[in-house]
Scaffold this motif. Structure first.
Motif, PDB file in Angstrom:
ATOM      1  N   GLY A 129       0.634  -1.350  -0.081  1.00  0.00           N
ATOM      2  CA  GLY A 129      -0.050  -0.090   0.051  1.00  0.00           C
ATOM      3  C   GLY A 129       0.888   1.188   0.192  1.00  0.00           C
ATOM      4  O   GLY A 129       0.303   2.302  -0.801  1.00  0.00           O
ATOM      5  N   LEU A 131       3.798   1.656  -1.550  1.00  0.00           N
ATOM      6  CA  LEU A 131       4.344   1.589  -2.649  1.00  0.00           C
ATOM      7  C   LEU A 131       3.412   2.475  -3.531  1.00  0.00           C
ATOM      8  O   LEU A 131       3.779   3.159  -4.471  1.00  0.00           O
ATOM      9  CB  LEU A 131       4.855   0.088  -3.182  1.00  0.00           C
ATOM     10  N   VAL A 132       2.069   1.810  -3.477  1.00  0.00           N
ATOM     11  CA  VAL A 132       0.962   2.423  -4.281  1.00  0.00           C
ATOM     12  C   VAL A 132       0.878   3.951  -4.110  1.00  0.00           C
ATOM     13  O   VAL A 132       0.976   4.753  -4.922  1.00  0.00           O
ATOM     14  CB  VAL A 132      -0.170   1.547  -4.158  1.00  0.00           C
ATOM     15  N   ARG A 133       1.010   4.191  -2.691  1.00  0.00           N
ATOM     16  CA  ARG A 133       0.697   5.666  -2.377  1.00  0.00           C
ATOM     17  C   ARG A 133       1.866   6.482  -2.643  1.00  0.00           C
ATOM     18  O   ARG A 133       1.740   7.699  -3.290  1.00  0.00           O
ATOM     19  CB  ARG A 133       0.527   6.001  -0.757  1.00  0.00           C
ATOM     20  N   THR A 135       4.147   6.011  -5.281  1.00  0.00           N
ATOM     21  CA  THR A 135       4.366   5.897  -6.613  1.00  0.00           C
ATOM     22  C   THR A 135       3.428   7.143  -7.140  1.00  0.00           C
ATOM     23  O   THR A 135       3.605   7.986  -8.029  1.00  0.00           O
ATOM     24  CB  THR A 135       4.339   4.624  -7.492  1.00  0.00           C
ATOM     25  N   ARG A 136       2.059   7.063  -6.663  1.00  0.00           N
ATOM     26  CA  ARG A 136       0.915   7.903  -7.155  1.00  0.00           C
ATOM     27  C   ARG A 136       1.081   9.369  -6.720  1.00  0.00           C
ATOM     28  O   ARG A 136       1.244  10.322  -7.461  1.00  0.00           O
ATOM     29  CB  ARG A 136      -0.234   7.660  -6.303  1.00  0.00           C
ATOM     30  N   GLU A 159      -3.643  12.710  -9.035  1.00  0.00           N
ATOM     31  CA  GLU A 159      -3.654  11.621  -8.498  1.00  0.00           C
ATOM     32  C   GLU A 159      -4.214  10.576  -9.402  1.00  0.00           C
ATOM     33  O   GLU A 159      -3.622   9.439  -9.636  1.00  0.00           O
ATOM     34  CB  GLU A 159      -4.062  11.769  -7.014  1.00  0.00           C
ATOM     35  N   GLU A 163      -2.716   7.254 -11.412  1.00  0.00           N
ATOM     36  CA  GLU A 163      -3.088   5.871 -11.149  1.00  0.00           C
ATOM     37  C   GLU A 163      -3.524   5.267 -12.499  1.00  0.00           C
ATOM     38  O   GLU A 163      -3.117   4.020 -12.802  1.00  0.00           O
ATOM     39  CB  GLU A 163      -4.434   5.875 -10.253  1.00  0.00           C
ATOM     40  N   PHE A 166      -0.229   4.303 -14.285  1.00  0.00           N
ATOM     41  CA  PHE A 166       0.557   3.069 -13.603  1.00  0.00           C
ATOM     42  C   PHE A 166      -0.341   1.749 -13.855  1.00  0.00           C
ATOM     43  O   PHE A 166       0.130   0.888 -14.256  1.00  0.00           O
ATOM     44  CB  PHE A 166       0.428   3.320 -12.022  1.00  0.00           C
TER      45      PHE A 166
ATOM     46  N   LEU B 172      -5.425  -1.240 -12.708  1.00  0.00           N
ATOM     47  CA  LEU B 172      -6.347  -0.535 -11.739  1.00  0.00           C
ATOM     48  C   LEU B 172      -6.840  -1.178 -10.488  1.00  0.00           C
ATOM     49  O   LEU B 172      -6.657  -0.716  -9.457  1.00  0.00           O
ATOM     50  CB  LEU B 172      -7.492   0.399 -12.223  1.00  0.00           C
ATOM     51  N   ARG B 175      -4.282  -1.835  -8.111  1.00  0.00           N
ATOM     52  CA  ARG B 175      -3.892  -0.445  -7.370  1.00  0.00           C
ATOM     53  C   ARG B 175      -4.661  -0.418  -6.452  1.00  0.00           C
ATOM     54  O   ARG B 175      -4.648   0.129  -5.237  1.00  0.00           O
ATOM     55  CB  ARG B 175      -3.236   0.655  -8.059  1.00  0.00           C
ATOM     56  N   GLY B 178      -4.612  -2.598  -3.603  1.00  0.00           N
ATOM     57  CA  GLY B 178      -3.304  -2.325  -2.849  1.00  0.00           C
ATOM     58  C   GLY B 178      -3.397  -1.107  -1.971  1.00  0.00           C
ATOM     59  O   GLY B 178      -2.673  -1.138  -0.835  1.00  0.00           O
ATOM     60  N   ASP B 179      -4.355  -0.178  -2.100  1.00  0.00           N
ATOM     61  CA  ASP B 179      -4.560   0.948  -1.309  1.00  0.00           C
ATOM     62  C   ASP B 179      -6.129   1.195  -1.033  1.00  0.00           C
ATOM     63  O   ASP B 179      -6.530   2.098  -1.313  1.00  0.00           O
ATOM     64  CB  ASP B 179      -3.919   2.109  -1.865  1.00  0.00           C
TER      65      ASP B 179
END
Lengths: 200, 200
Positions: A129, A131-133, A135-136, A159, A163, A166, B172, B175, B178-179
């Motif tokens: 989580g 990592l996701v936050r 990178t975003r 943001e 997303e 990615f 998506l 991600r 993941g968050d």
């Protein structure tokens, strides 16, 4: 907090050697086949040290992915900062996807593996989580800066665009790698068209 | 060829029981923890039978994902066939993504796990490639049919659009899962905007 404080002790050449050994072991044997014994031997450290620093193989794997992601994000940041137009920015993103598929398949496979592990391990889920936050937030910041410079016009929240970038990149890479015999040029072109609706 | 002929013997209730037992075991124990012994016991069949049909745990996992994908594709086909406008079509796709994240996280995790396995196992790689091709062809066919009906205008090749739809959806979902604490409404809206550039 414990993870963060252990990590701070892990700077330096020895930590990097352990992470490199894990990366090489996973590439050769897979995660299931990569034991602390293998990694300790390859890195030239004791099994006890590995255990002290990382606790589990899953934590070590998450650390490998975290470090790789940080390196990739720094490189991406630097590239994107140079973009002088929306078309330029999107072309750089397309190049990143093509490089990922051509050269860094192991990185992608590891990221998905950490996701899989995160479904059954709360500690890995917290790392994933994060990592996701991170990178975003980082790509959103570049998007905002480029908008402020007058280089881009953003048609959605930074943001949200990050997303989509990615998500599309990871998902397309998965399918391109899964079907390497297919000609993916039209797919990449369609991806560029889709992203163009968000970044003008 | 061997895989296909073994598979044809696998129709029927017993095969389904084995696949269901593997799915439940993976959900509870992960792939690494799901042995043929577990699955055989849960399915009420002999370990030898499991071995005869599937050969390896990885093959059984690929079979689970193949069956789940077929079911999901049939449902998606049926839904999309009802769309009466581009906006309708895209709204149905958005609903599919939201359902995936809300209800079918295990399916997504399994798909990524098959991808991971495919990197080190040529037989699984062949199965995964086949899944990628089949899902692409099937959605491309729906897109073509909808264009012929005058419901959609396609702004890229149908196969390329299909890849972008799956890529974006999977990436998506990864991600979003993941968050889970993040509000993803703006992300989904940005995804809809991006897809709108391909399907008018």
């Amino acid at each position: 907090m414990e993870a963060a404080s252990q990590r701070s002790q892990l700077s330096g050449e020895r930590a990097q050697r352990i992470v490199d050994a894990m990366r090489a072991s996973v590439a050769a044997r897979g995660v299931a086949g990569s034991t602390f014994d293998h990694v300790a031997r390859d890195a030239g450290v004791s099994r006890g040290l590995l255990h002290y620093y990382f606790g589990s193989k899953e934590r070590l794997l998450a650390e490998v992915v975290r470090r790789d992601t940080d390196l990739r994000m720094a490189a991406l940041d630097e590239q994107l900062a140079r973009a002088s137009s929306a078309a330029d920015f999107i072309a750089l993103l397309r190049g990143t996807l093509e490089d990922l598929v051509a050269q860094d398949t192991e990185f992608l496979a590891l990221s998905f593996e950490v996701f899989t592990l995160s479904r059954r391990n709360p500690e890995i889920a917290a790392e994933f989580g994060e990592l996701v936050r991170r990178t975003r937030a980082q790509v959103a910041q570049v998007l905002r800066a480029k908008e402020a410079e007058g280089v881009l016009v953003l048609r959605a929240e930074p943001e949200a665009i990050a997303e989509v970038l990615f998500g599309l990149g990871d998902g397309l890479a998965l399918r391109m790698l899964g079907d390497p015999g297919h000609d993916h040029r039209a797919t990449v072109a369609a991806g560029v068209l889709a992203v163009g609706a968000l970044i003008g």
